[in-house]
Design a protein around this motif. Structure first.
Motif, PDB file in Angstrom:
ATOM      1  N   GLY A  10       0.818  -1.214   0.000  1.00  0.00           N
ATOM      2  CA  GLY A  10       0.000   0.000   0.000  1.00  0.00           C
ATOM      3  C   GLY A  10       0.850   1.262   0.000  1.00  0.00           C
ATOM      4  N   CYS A  11       1.905   1.268   0.801  1.00  0.00           N
ATOM      5  CA  CYS A  11       2.803   2.438   0.846  1.00  0.00           C
ATOM      6  C   CYS A  11       3.532   2.627  -0.485  1.00  0.00           C
ATOM      7  CB  CYS A  11       3.814   2.284   1.980  1.00  0.00           C
ATOM      8  SG  CYS A  11       3.111   2.434   3.619  1.00  0.00           S
ATOM      9  N   ILE A  12       3.980   1.536  -1.075  1.00  0.00           N
ATOM     10  CA  ILE A  12       4.677   1.608  -2.365  1.00  0.00           C
ATOM     11  C   ILE A  12       3.714   2.106  -3.443  1.00  0.00           C
ATOM     12  CG2 ILE A  12       5.846   0.248  -4.151  1.00  0.00           C
ATOM     13  CD1 ILE A  12       6.816  -1.579  -1.756  1.00  0.00           C
ATOM     14  N   ALA A  13       2.477   1.607  -3.429  1.00  0.00           N
ATOM     15  CA  ALA A  13       1.472   2.068  -4.390  1.00  0.00           C
ATOM     16  C   ALA A  13       1.206   3.557  -4.205  1.00  0.00           C
ATOM     17  CB  ALA A  13       0.180   1.267  -4.233  1.00  0.00           C
ATOM     18  N   VAL A  87       8.805  -2.554  -9.986  1.00  0.00           N
ATOM     19  CA  VAL A  87       9.214  -1.407  -9.172  1.00  0.00           C
ATOM     20  C   VAL A  87      10.712  -1.499  -8.859  1.00  0.00           C
ATOM     21  CG1 VAL A  87       8.972  -0.305  -6.903  1.00  0.00           C
ATOM     22  CG2 VAL A  87       6.935  -0.961  -8.207  1.00  0.00           C
ATOM     23  N   ILE A  88      11.180  -2.687  -8.518  1.00  0.00           N
ATOM     24  CA  ILE A  88      12.604  -2.874  -8.204  1.00  0.00           C
ATOM     25  C   ILE A  88      13.466  -2.560  -9.419  1.00  0.00           C
ATOM     26  CG2 ILE A  88      14.368  -4.595  -7.616  1.00  0.00           C
ATOM     27  CD1 ILE A  88      12.109  -5.966  -5.902  1.00  0.00           C
ATOM     28  N   ILE A  89      13.086  -3.078 -10.569  1.00  0.00           N
ATOM     29  CA  ILE A  89      13.851  -2.827 -11.795  1.00  0.00           C
ATOM     30  C   ILE A  89      13.880  -1.339 -12.108  1.00  0.00           C
ATOM     31  CG2 ILE A  89      13.901  -3.200 -14.300  1.00  0.00           C
ATOM     32  CD1 ILE A  89      12.733  -6.054 -13.628  1.00  0.00           C
ATOM     33  N   ALA A  90      12.725  -0.685 -12.013  1.00  0.00           N
ATOM     34  CA  ALA A  90      12.671   0.761 -12.265  1.00  0.00           C
ATOM     35  C   ALA A  90      13.523   1.525 -11.249  1.00  0.00           C
ATOM     36  CB  ALA A  90      11.220   1.248 -12.214  1.00  0.00           C
ATOM     37  N   GLY A  91      13.487   1.102  -9.987  1.00  0.00           N
ATOM     38  CA  GLY A  91      14.265   1.772  -8.944  1.00  0.00           C
ATOM     39  C   GLY A  91      15.761   1.601  -9.126  1.00  0.00           C
ATOM     40  N   VAL A  92      16.179   0.400  -9.491  1.00  0.00           N
ATOM     41  CA  VAL A  92      17.608   0.153  -9.724  1.00  0.00           C
ATOM     42  C   VAL A  92      18.082   0.943 -10.949  1.00  0.00           C
ATOM     43  CG1 VAL A  92      19.303  -1.615 -10.385  1.00  0.00           C
ATOM     44  CG2 VAL A  92      17.669  -2.069  -8.556  1.00  0.00           C
ATOM     45  N   ILE A 108      14.386  -0.294  -2.554  1.00  0.00           N
ATOM     46  CA  ILE A 108      14.557  -0.995  -1.275  1.00  0.00           C
ATOM     47  C   ILE A 108      13.221  -1.382  -0.627  1.00  0.00           C
ATOM     48  CG2 ILE A 108      15.488  -0.834   1.082  1.00  0.00           C
ATOM     49  CD1 ILE A 108      17.682  -1.227  -1.038  1.00  0.00           C
ATOM     50  N   PRO A 109      12.223  -0.473  -0.554  1.00  0.00           N
ATOM     51  CA  PRO A 109      10.941  -0.905   0.015  1.00  0.00           C
ATOM     52  C   PRO A 109      10.310  -2.073  -0.763  1.00  0.00           C
ATOM     53  CG  PRO A 109      11.030   1.477  -0.085  1.00  0.00           C
ATOM     54  CD  PRO A 109      12.231   0.970  -0.837  1.00  0.00           C
ATOM     55  N   ALA A 110      10.444  -2.051  -2.089  1.00  0.00           N
ATOM     56  CA  ALA A 110       9.892  -3.144  -2.897  1.00  0.00           C
ATOM     57  C   ALA A 110      10.669  -4.439  -2.674  1.00  0.00           C
ATOM     58  CB  ALA A 110       9.894  -2.753  -4.372  1.00  0.00           C
TER      59      ALA A 110
END
Length: 119
Positions: A10-13, A87-92, A108-110
């Protein structure tokens, strides 16, 4: 553990809905405050590119929110893993190409949620 995973998702969304908002609708105002090192004269010419990024962030948020409405446990797991991985791929990628801060705010949160989802 399931409650913690749901809270994290929910927080990530919510975070991605926030990205959608400032990239699509407040790029020249809020975007300037967030990306302080970005040249101020480039905000107007990059407005449509930022809006496009915001749209993609909206898709990530929608996918994560969708997981709250899936009754089948296996499919909820599959969809959660898929969107958290996106989300992880986009964040990295963002950390490697834009700012290391993106790794901590987005990836990291994902990663934590993805690890906890399997416990």
């Amino acid at each position: 553990m399931e409650i913690i995973v749901k809270i994290l998702i929910g927080c990530i969304a919510f975070l991605h809905l926030y990205f959608l908002y400032f990239e699509m609708f407040a790029w020249e105002t809020l975007g300037r405050k967030i990306f302080k090192n970005f040249p101020k004269d480039l905000f107007k010419p990059t407005k449509s590119m930022a809006a496009n990024q915001g749209l993609y962030n909206g898709f990530l948020a929608a996918g994560l929110i969708w997981t709250f409405f899936i009754d089948n446990d296996i499919w909820r797991l599959y969809i959660s893993v898929f969107f958290l991985s996106c989300v992880i791929i986009a964040g990295v990628y963002g950390a490697l190409t834009v700012s290391k801060k993106i790794l901590y705010v987005q990836a990291i949160p994902a990663i934590i949620a993805l690890v906890l989802i399997h416990l």
